[in-house]
Design an enzyme around this catalytic site. Structure first.
Site, mmCIF file in Angstrom:
data_model
loop_
_atom_site.group_PDB
_atom_site.id
_atom_site.type_symbol
_atom_site.label_atom_id
_atom_site.label_comp_id
_atom_site.label_asym_id
_atom_site.label_seq_id
_atom_site.Cartn_x
_atom_site.Cartn_y
_atom_site.Cartn_z
ATOM 1 N N ALA A 54 87.889 -6.877 -67.972
ATOM 2 C CA ALA A 54 88.059 -7.689 -67.152
ATOM 3 C C ALA A 54 89.400 -7.714 -67.030
ATOM 4 C CB ALA A 54 88.205 -9.124 -67.409
ATOM 5 N N GLY A 92 92.679 -0.200 -66.078
ATOM 6 C CA GLY A 92 94.236 -0.111 -65.281
ATOM 7 C C GLY A 92 94.364 1.234 -64.706
ATOM 8 N N ARG A 93 95.656 1.582 -63.804
ATOM 9 C CA ARG A 93 95.646 2.387 -63.419
ATOM 10 C C ARG A 93 97.322 2.745 -64.255
ATOM 11 N NH1 ARG A 93 93.260 3.806 -58.934
ATOM 12 N NH2 ARG A 93 94.807 5.213 -58.155
ATOM 13 N N ASP A 123 102.994 2.411 -56.612
ATOM 14 C CA ASP A 123 102.181 1.703 -58.232
ATOM 15 C C ASP A 123 102.863 3.116 -58.538
ATOM 16 O OD1 ASP A 123 100.050 0.353 -56.566
ATOM 17 O OD2 ASP A 123 98.745 1.862 -57.354
ATOM 18 N N HIS A 175 93.902 -30.624 -39.056
ATOM 19 C CA HIS A 175 92.738 -31.313 -39.891
ATOM 20 C C HIS A 175 91.188 -31.197 -38.278
ATOM 21 C CE1 HIS A 175 90.311 -34.258 -42.303
ATOM 22 N NE2 HIS A 175 89.685 -34.047 -40.994
ATOM 23 N N LYS A 194 86.447 -4.473 -50.704
ATOM 24 C CA LYS A 194 86.321 -5.766 -50.146
ATOM 25 C C LYS A 194 85.033 -5.472 -48.517
ATOM 26 C CE LYS A 194 89.538 -6.962 -52.143
ATOM 27 N NZ LYS A 194 90.850 -5.884 -53.165
HETATM 28 P P1 FAD Z 1 97.935 5.282 -53.007
HETATM 29 O O1 FAD Z 1 97.908 4.507 -52.471
HETATM 30 O O2 FAD Z 1 97.353 5.362 -54.486
HETATM 31 O O3 FAD Z 1 98.597 7.019 -52.246
HETATM 32 C C1 FAD Z 1 99.341 8.062 -52.521
HETATM 33 C C2 FAD Z 1 98.847 9.342 -52.341
HETATM 34 O O4 FAD Z 1 99.615 10.073 -52.822
HETATM 35 C C3 FAD Z 1 97.415 9.446 -52.743
HETATM 36 O O5 FAD Z 1 96.346 9.705 -51.142
HETATM 37 C C4 FAD Z 1 97.582 11.254 -52.982
HETATM 38 O O6 FAD Z 1 96.401 11.894 -53.333
HETATM 39 C C5 FAD Z 1 98.919 11.256 -52.927
HETATM 40 N N1 FAD Z 1 99.282 12.214 -53.430
HETATM 41 C C6 FAD Z 1 99.433 12.031 -54.933
HETATM 42 N N2 FAD Z 1 101.116 13.060 -55.634
HETATM 43 C C7 FAD Z 1 101.108 13.839 -54.108
HETATM 44 C C8 FAD Z 1 101.108 15.220 -53.972
HETATM 45 N N3 FAD Z 1 102.215 15.145 -55.351
HETATM 46 N N4 FAD Z 1 101.363 15.358 -53.313
HETATM 47 C C9 FAD Z 1 100.574 14.846 -51.990
HETATM 48 N N5 FAD Z 1 100.060 14.067 -51.911
HETATM 49 C C10 FAD Z 1 100.675 13.400 -53.053
HETATM 50 N N6 FAD Z 1 95.721 -3.522 -53.612
HETATM 51 C C11 FAD Z 1 96.451 -4.133 -53.227
HETATM 52 O O7 FAD Z 1 97.130 -4.339 -52.910
HETATM 53 N N7 FAD Z 1 94.967 -5.578 -52.748
HETATM 54 C C12 FAD Z 1 93.734 -5.183 -52.710
HETATM 55 O O8 FAD Z 1 92.536 -5.705 -52.487
HETATM 56 C C13 FAD Z 1 93.363 -3.936 -53.358
HETATM 57 N N8 FAD Z 1 92.329 -3.582 -53.760
HETATM 58 C C14 FAD Z 1 92.247 -2.292 -54.706
HETATM 59 C C15 FAD Z 1 90.675 -2.062 -55.127
HETATM 60 C C16 FAD Z 1 90.647 -1.253 -56.307
HETATM 61 C C17 FAD Z 1 89.233 -0.046 -56.332
HETATM 62 C C18 FAD Z 1 91.897 0.049 -56.882
HETATM 63 C C19 FAD Z 1 91.349 1.133 -56.818
HETATM 64 C C20 FAD Z 1 92.702 -0.334 -56.085
HETATM 65 C C21 FAD Z 1 93.428 -1.403 -55.290
HETATM 66 N N9 FAD Z 1 94.719 -2.176 -54.592
HETATM 67 C C22 FAD Z 1 94.502 -3.042 -54.326
HETATM 68 C C23 FAD Z 1 95.680 -1.578 -55.210
HETATM 69 C C24 FAD Z 1 96.150 -0.940 -54.638
HETATM 70 O O9 FAD Z 1 95.206 0.509 -53.871
HETATM 71 C C25 FAD Z 1 97.400 0.447 -54.749
HETATM 72 O O10 FAD Z 1 97.945 -0.710 -55.260
HETATM 73 C C26 FAD Z 1 98.350 0.608 -54.057
HETATM 74 O O11 FAD Z 1 96.617 2.027 -52.759
HETATM 75 C C27 FAD Z 1 99.036 2.238 -54.065
HETATM 76 O O12 FAD Z 1 99.520 2.188 -52.824
HETATM 77 P P2 FAD Z 1 100.839 3.749 -53.293
HETATM 78 O O13 FAD Z 1 101.257 3.718 -51.420
HETATM 79 O O14 FAD Z 1 101.355 3.518 -54.144
HETATM 80 O O15 FAD Z 1 99.237 5.181 -53.611
HETATM 81 P P1 NAD Z 2 93.822 -4.769 -64.889
HETATM 82 O O1 NAD Z 2 95.775 -4.274 -65.012
HETATM 83 O O2 NAD Z 2 93.724 -5.349 -63.597
HETATM 84 O O3 NAD Z 2 93.015 -4.746 -65.862
HETATM 85 C C1 NAD Z 2 92.304 -4.223 -67.148
HETATM 86 C C2 NAD Z 2 92.037 -5.098 -68.220
HETATM 87 O O4 NAD Z 2 91.334 -3.880 -68.671
HETATM 88 C C3 NAD Z 2 92.679 -5.407 -68.176
HETATM 89 O O5 NAD Z 2 92.741 -7.021 -69.007
HETATM 90 C C4 NAD Z 2 93.091 -5.267 -69.982
HETATM 91 O O6 NAD Z 2 93.258 -6.066 -71.110
HETATM 92 C C5 NAD Z 2 91.476 -4.320 -70.332
HETATM 93 N N1 NAD Z 2 91.681 -3.611 -70.752
HETATM 94 C C6 NAD Z 2 92.254 -2.419 -71.484
HETATM 95 N N2 NAD Z 2 92.083 -1.849 -71.485
HETATM 96 C C7 NAD Z 2 90.627 -2.210 -72.230
HETATM 97 C C8 NAD Z 2 89.519 -1.536 -73.374
HETATM 98 N N3 NAD Z 2 90.346 -0.685 -73.878
HETATM 99 N N4 NAD Z 2 88.961 -2.151 -73.942
HETATM 100 C C9 NAD Z 2 88.298 -3.375 -72.889
HETATM 101 N N5 NAD Z 2 89.551 -4.010 -72.024
HETATM 102 C C10 NAD Z 2 90.728 -3.206 -71.960
HETATM 103 O O7 NAD Z 2 93.600 -2.970 -64.035
HETATM 104 P P2 NAD Z 2 92.465 -2.520 -63.326
HETATM 105 O O8 NAD Z 2 91.490 -3.825 -63.328
HETATM 106 O O9 NAD Z 2 92.009 -1.969 -63.355
HETATM 107 O O10 NAD Z 2 92.974 -2.093 -61.528
HETATM 108 C C11 NAD Z 2 94.358 -1.409 -61.754
HETATM 109 C C12 NAD Z 2 95.167 -1.788 -60.899
HETATM 110 O O11 NAD Z 2 94.330 -2.255 -59.727
HETATM 111 C C13 NAD Z 2 95.992 -3.404 -61.249
HETATM 112 O O12 NAD Z 2 97.440 -3.393 -61.560
HETATM 113 C C14 NAD Z 2 95.557 -4.199 -59.747
HETATM 114 O O13 NAD Z 2 96.871 -4.672 -59.563
HETATM 115 C C15 NAD Z 2 95.288 -3.534 -58.771
HETATM 116 N N6 NAD Z 2 93.960 -3.874 -57.611
HETATM 117 C C16 NAD Z 2 94.500 -4.853 -56.802
HETATM 118 C C17 NAD Z 2 93.824 -4.952 -56.686
HETATM 119 C C18 NAD Z 2 93.825 -6.792 -56.036
HETATM 120 O O14 NAD Z 2 94.731 -6.905 -55.774
HETATM 121 N N7 NAD Z 2 92.637 -7.082 -55.617
HETATM 122 C C19 NAD Z 2 92.353 -5.086 -56.540
HETATM 123 C C20 NAD Z 2 91.733 -3.708 -57.147
HETATM 124 C C21 NAD Z 2 92.578 -3.554 -57.999
#
Ligand code: FAD
Ligand code: NAD
Length: 478
Positions: A189, A278-279, A319, A451, A58
């Protein structure tokens, strides 16, 4: 054997840190183990969200949006700017400062609330024990009454596009480019592909997004997805649907990508490639074989609606469990579990989890899409209102998109709200509140909104469900 804890949380992302803080607030002796380190090798709290996810993305989205505003839109409002340029290292450094401030904030919250941070790796053992291996010390067994697992997720890798040091990267690498790549490829995408593709596109990259599915954003409302694709396309995101990437390799400092679509084989040369497909839940090294916690068929930790695993004193949140991978969903689960451990009975309402994609315009929704309701054979009414008729959106020179509200045909209960437009991320919160309180579209229509505000578009869309919107011509006169 060291001190016995009431609760040990593994993972300090938004799910784990919220759980730990709430446990401590409720008087439970709580430790939170996290193994993340920052670029300097220092322990960092906040997980993916604060370090490599929500917050840094962001910071770059907001910075790049301001740049585009200054470059392309200030003149429309009578503001002239001189030569405009981008300092990418400064932009990245500012993003890092924002991250540092917030991750330091979690450290302060742990201290203030009495959570013990343990920097290193945690592993769930059997019989109320957790193995803690500090970054710089010997493993030790910790005893605890309860365990909350919150280890998060990691990016999915695809064999045709193996990551390299800095040319083929995942979302973490895409937050660190030191200059604007002239040509950028993105695989996927989805949310990350669109957000990070937008960042670099705004800063000047030519961006091609390769998406496997034929449909764009299938989880969003069809009408909203169609309009969003058109708008993102006109900004310069070249989104190619129905493509199968067959290979990506580095040759002479460039990335050669090969892919197939309905027209056959193609190749594409880019300067950087982001893999955003994806993740997946991250459970490596987390569970001792005899700990009793099970995975589901997709590799998530198996939990019920209350985030309880198959072991009575072990919970899992965020997650790593079923449901959308969103920070706020994980946080609510963490808080719910903490309060349940303390003897309260809260629930998480999974029907009102808002989704937001932070492109411009933003895309946000809660509840059901029109295509889902159609497929379920539900009877519904739709009200929509275009930002082109919103005084505030026009005044702000930001009048693309619409609000769409879907309500049950009989009860008028709001079933879904979909926003494409300025500050959709904020506007959708009103819909979440309305749906949490089981509001009807009429209820929302009876509320007074200030408004001129963007929120009036929500109000007008709610009125539009029954054909009463004031600032549009209604066909359903009643
Ligand atoms: P995480 O945030 O992944 O935290 C898990 C932590 O556990 C990590 O620090 C990891 O190192 C630690 N860990 C794992 N295993 C162990 C272990 N065995 N011992 C000790 N530590 C460990 N979500 C939104 O809602 N809004 C957004 O705008 C948004 N933007 C995103 C943008 C990007 C680029 C990405 C990649 C993700 C985004 N997400 C967004 C998704 C969001 O980041 C995740 O949904 C969120 O971080 C999940 O939270 P969590 O606490 O489950 O895990
Ligand atoms: P995503 O699931 O949103 O999108 C992945 C896309 O990749 C899908 O459209 C899928 O069809 C496509 N895809 C999969 N395999 C492919 C291939 N081999 N070739 C081409 N396309 C392919 O996953 P992401 O964008 O990686 O984000 C991961 C997670 O992180 C999401 O679940 C999302 O909720 C979270 N996230 C959230 C935010 C937010 O809330 N604004 C921002 C970033 C990430």
């Amino acid at each position: 054997m060291s001190e016995k804890y009431d609760v040990i949380v593994i993972g300090a992302g938004p799910a784990g840190y919220a759980a730990a803080i709430r446990c401590a607030q409720l008087g439970l002796n709580t430790a939170c183990i996290d193994k993340s380190v920052d670029r300097e090798g220092e322990p960092t709290l906040g997980g993916t969200c604060l370090n490599w996810g929500c917050i840094p993305s962001k910071a770059l989205l907001d910075a790049s949006h301001k740049y585009v505003e200054a470059k392309d839109h200030f003149a429309d409002m009578g503001i002239k700017v001189g030569d405009l340029s981008i300092d990418v290292p400064a932009m990245i450094a500012r993003k890092d400062e924002v991250v540092k401030g917030l991750t330091g904030g979690i450290k302060g919250l742990f201290q203030g609330n009495g959570v013990t941070p343990l920097h290193g790796t945690g592993k769930l053992l059997a019989r109320h024990q957790v193995l803690f291996t500090p970054h710089d010390g010997e493993p030790q067994n910790l005893e605890t009454e309860h365990v909350i697992l919150a280890p998060g997720s990691v990016p999915v890798a695809i064999p045709p596009a193996p990551l390299t040091d800095d040319l083929i990267v995942d979302s973490t690498g895409a937050l660190e480019f030191d200059s604007v790549p002239p040509r950028l490829g993105v695989i996927g995408a989805g949310v990350i592909g669109l957000e990070l593709g937008s960042v670099w596109n705004r800063l000047g990259s030519e961006v091609v997004v390769l998406e496997a599915l034929e449909e764009f954003l299938p989880m969003a409302d069809e009408r909203i997805a169609r309009d969003a694709k058109r708008m993102l396309g006109s900004q310069g995101l070249d989104i190619r649907l129905g493509t199968l990437v067959t290979g990506a390799e580095v040759q002479g400092g460039e990335v050669k990508v090969s892919y197939q679509d309905a027209d056959g084989e193609h190749s594409l040369t880019v300067d950087k490639l982001i893999v955003a497909v994806g993740r997946r839940p991250y459970t490596e090294g987390l569970l001792a074989t005899d700990c009793g916690v099970n995975l589901d068929e997709r590799g998530f930790l198996y939990v019920n609606d209350l985030c309880a695993t198959d072991v009575p004193h072990v919970y899992a949140v965020g997650d790593v469990v079923r449901g959308p991978m969103l920070a706020h969903k994980g946080t609510e689960e963490g808080v719910m579990v903490a309060e349940r451990i303390a003897g309260f009975k809260p629930l998480v309402n999974y029907d009102t989890v808002p989704s937001v994609i932070y492109t411009h315009p933003e895309i946000a929704w809660v509840g059901k899409t029109e295509q889902e309701l159609k497929a379920d054979g539900e009877n519904y009414n739709v009200g929509s209102f275009s930002f082109a008729a919103s005084g505030r959106a026009l005044a702000a020179n930001d009048a693309q998109g619409m609000v769409k509200i879907i309500a049950d045909a009989e009860s008028d209960r709001i079933l879904g709200v979909h926003v494409l437009g300025p500050q959709a991320s904020e506007l959708v919160a009103q819909a979440v509140i309305a749906m949490e309180f089981d509001a009807s579209a009429e209820d929302l229509g009876l509320i007074m909104f200030a408004h001129p505000t963007l929120s009036e578009a929500v109000h007008e869309a709610a009125l539009g469900v029954a054909g009463h919107a004031i600032h549009m011509v209604n066909r359903k006169r009643k």
